[in-house]
Design an enzyme around this catalytic site. Structure first.
Site, PDB file in Angstrom:
ATOM      1  N   LYS A 129       0.818  -1.211   0.000  1.00 43.42           N
ATOM      2  CA  LYS A 129       0.000   0.000   0.000  1.00 43.42           C
ATOM      3  C   LYS A 129       0.860   1.273   0.000  1.00 43.42           C
ATOM      4  O   LYS A 129       0.419   2.308  -0.478  1.00 43.42           O
ATOM      5  CB  LYS A 129      -0.937   0.019   1.207  1.00 43.42           C
TER       6      LYS A 129
HETATM    7  C1  LIG Z   1      -4.315  -4.668  -0.102  1.00 42.60           C
HETATM    8  C2  LIG Z   1      -3.562  -5.927  -0.182  1.00 42.60           C
HETATM    9  C3  LIG Z   1      -3.855  -6.893  -1.155  1.00 42.60           C
HETATM   10  C4  LIG Z   1      -5.004  -6.744  -2.131  1.00 42.60           C
HETATM   11  O1  LIG Z   1      -4.783  -5.732  -3.068  1.00 42.60           O
HETATM   12  P1  LIG Z   1      -6.025  -5.139  -3.892  1.00 42.60           P
HETATM   13  O2  LIG Z   1      -5.453  -4.011  -4.652  1.00 42.60           O
HETATM   14  O3  LIG Z   1      -7.025  -4.681  -2.861  1.00 42.60           O
HETATM   15  O4  LIG Z   1      -6.563  -6.225  -4.725  1.00 42.60           O
HETATM   16  C5  LIG Z   1      -3.059  -8.026  -1.207  1.00 42.60           C
HETATM   17  N1  LIG Z   1      -2.062  -8.221  -0.327  1.00 42.60           N
HETATM   18  C6  LIG Z   1      -1.769  -7.331   0.632  1.00 42.60           C
HETATM   19  C7  LIG Z   1      -0.677  -7.617   1.587  1.00 42.60           C
HETATM   20  C8  LIG Z   1      -2.503  -6.150   0.734  1.00 42.60           C
HETATM   21  O5  LIG Z   1      -2.202  -5.271   1.691  1.00 42.60           O
END
Ligand SMILES: *Cc1c(COP(=O)(O)O)cnc(C)c1O
Length: 516
Positions: free
Chosen positions: A116
């Site tokens: 993120k």
């Molecule tokens: C947010 C997240 C995901 C999923 O990503 P999206 O963009 O919501 O599909 C997968 N793995 C981790 C560790 C995340 O923090």
């Protein structure tokens, strides 16, 4: 400057808006999601040339390509600070190749050790600058509160990105008991004078639905404007300002792989993404549209396999689907918001179809796409899901084979890539450092079943202590500093609230009042 304006997926925005406005709004009027009117393209040569630039300038080039309505020098300087020395490598998103056809795109070298950060070191800076530009144009006269629903990783990354940003405050809601000890401590100890964190009774979908309802409550918006001079906005992955930075790393990764001699220029690759809200894999789709030689997009799910079933049948159905907690909590999602954008694109941008399906989803908890759209889905996407036990045994298998530790989310993607790949090289999006999920990594390495308790002495350890133990046992890469110090920080936030719109709105008001 030829501006690229933003329309919405449900056809409710009559006057397309520029990038700055789309970033400030988050969700479009009428509940749709913003998409750019034009998706630009790059030639293979232009893509490969990006490898000559440092990461921040690669990002700035892509923003320029999308004609963001900001001065070029401003974009450059925001990118330089977004991808600066808060990252533990100047490559920002390095690629570790396990063998010549299996490449791991490490998206967790930022300040909170989660992918993120790739977007949330960027978005707050563009959000703040966008607000300033709109103020300068006389189009804005209030401040902002960012309201975030998180399944764990987004919350901390958003808090870190927005902390002490001028003219913005931030409140984060996470499912009570639904995040790891490390994720909990990362949020509960967050520093900054403009931040608030709430635990919500319920699961992530409850948090997300509560946030959406709060955003759509016109009366509440008016009350906030009148009494606090504040408008709500979103840092969730529905914000286009979250998506665009993610498009960057797929294009950049391709260029880097060519530059490093891992693939020949033009060679098609598959991309496998551990998927929750569909933002990350959608970004890969946009990278493909722009011209990156990507063949198939492999969508990896855990036991909450609503996306896998959708991609395999054309029906999205949550009417009779239990919500399950798994070792990969950031993928424990039933309603994947960004799928709406993907379907908008795959229908040839048909807002009537999208509006109808979203209505079906609200009212009947399911929708079915037409034949042509389903054919479009199948032409680009494959999907599979991985159970808890398989996820953990994949962590162990990859560690035994390569000496490389995967977090549970990346392990799901690795396994799905094994199941679905053909002869193409595969780029696997690695979305978290293993140390964010130490308990399940420990289970994996010691052959303990997914939901079984840890041995007593291990269970007594804090998340930080457990991580040091794993690092010692495996000789794997050191635990990132931001995670290693968590036990030494004071817990600042302990409030638990109900997930109803009313409770969330009360909590928001109380927080804003406390800032005065
Ligand atoms: C947010 C997240 C995901 C999923 O990503 P999206 O963009 O919501 O599909 C997968 N793995 C981790 C560790 C995340 O923090």
């Amino acid at each position: 400057m030829a501006e690229n304006l933003y329309i919405d997926t449900r056809g409710n925005v009559t006057q397309p808006v520029p990038f700055t406005q789309a970033v400030i709004d988050g969700l479009a009027q009428g509940g749709g999601l913003y998409v750019p009117q034009n998706v630009p393209t790059l030639s293979l040569e232009q893509i490969c040339d990006l490898a000559k630039l440092p990461y921040a300038q690669r990002a700035a080039s892509i923003y320029r390509l999308f004609d963001v309505d900001m001065p070029a020098e401003l974009v450059e300087s925001l990118m330089a600070s977004a991808y600066g020395d808060q990252w533990d490598t100047d490559q920002i998103a390095p690629i570790t190749s396990l063998d010549e056809n299996t490449h791991i795109l490490e998206l967790w070298h930022g300040p909170t050790s989660a992918f993120k950060d790739m977007a949330l070191q960027c978005l707050p800076r563009f959000f703040s600058a966008s607000a300033q530009l709109l103020r300068d144009r006389g189009q804005l006269d209030h401040e902002f509160m960012i309201l975030v629903a998180t399944s764990g990783d987004t919350g901390k990354a958003a808090l870190e990105g927005f902390k002490d940003v001028e003219g913005v405050s931030i409140g984060v809601m996470y499912p009570d008991g639904g995040v790891s000890d490390i994720q909990y401590k990362q949020m509960a100890t967050q520093k900054g004078g403009n931040v608030q964190v709430w635990a919500v009774r319920g699961n992530f979908d409850d948090c997300q639905t509560g946030a959406k309802n709060t955003f759509n409550d016109q009366a509440f918006a008016q009350k906030l404007a009148d009494q606090q001079g504040v408008a709500l906005s979103s840092a969730n992955s529905i914000n286009w300002g979250r998506l665009l930075p993610q498009v960057v790393y797929y294009i950049s990764a391709y260029a880097q792989m060519v530059a490093d001699g891992k693939i020949e220029a033009g060679r098609k690759i598959d991309v496998c993404v551990p998927t929750g809200n569909f933002g990350n894999i959608l970004a890969a789709w946009y990278a493909k549209q722009i011209g990156t030689p990507i063949d198939m997009l492999l969508c990896a799910s855990n036991t909450n396999r609503v996306l896998t079933d959708f991609i395999n049948t054309g029906t999205y159905d949550i009417s009779d689907r239990p919500f399950v907690l798994t070792p990969s909590p950031s993928m424990d999602i039933l309603v994947s918001s960004n799928l709406e954008r993907q379907l908008f694109e795959l229908t040839g941008r048909n807002p009537q179809a999208i509006s109808a399906w979203m209505k079906d989803l609200r009212e009947q908890k399911r929708f079915q796409v037409d034949k042509e759209t389903f054919a479009q889905v199948r032409s680009t996407f494959r999907s599979d899901s991985v159970g808890d036990q398989e996820c953990l045994s994949t962590i162990k298998q990859v560690f035994d084979q390569y000496g490389y530790l995967l977090d549970p989310h990346t392990a799901v993607a690795y396994k799905v890539a094994q199941n679905l790949r053909d002869e193409n090289p595969v780029l696997i999006a690695s979305t978290a450092h293993w140390a964010k999920f130490g308990n399940n990594v420990y289970r994996a390495l010691h052959n303990i079943a997914a939901k079984d308790p840890l041995p007593e002495q291990v269970a007594a350890l804090s998340g930080c202590q457990l991580n040091s133990l794993i690092a010692q046992e495996t000789g794997a890469s050191a635990v990132p500093a931001g995670l290693a110090e968590l036990d030494d920080l004071d817990v600042r936030f302990t409030q638990v609230i109900d997930g109803t719109t009313e409770c969330i709105e009360d909590a928001v008001c109380a927080f804003l009042q406390s800032l005065k």
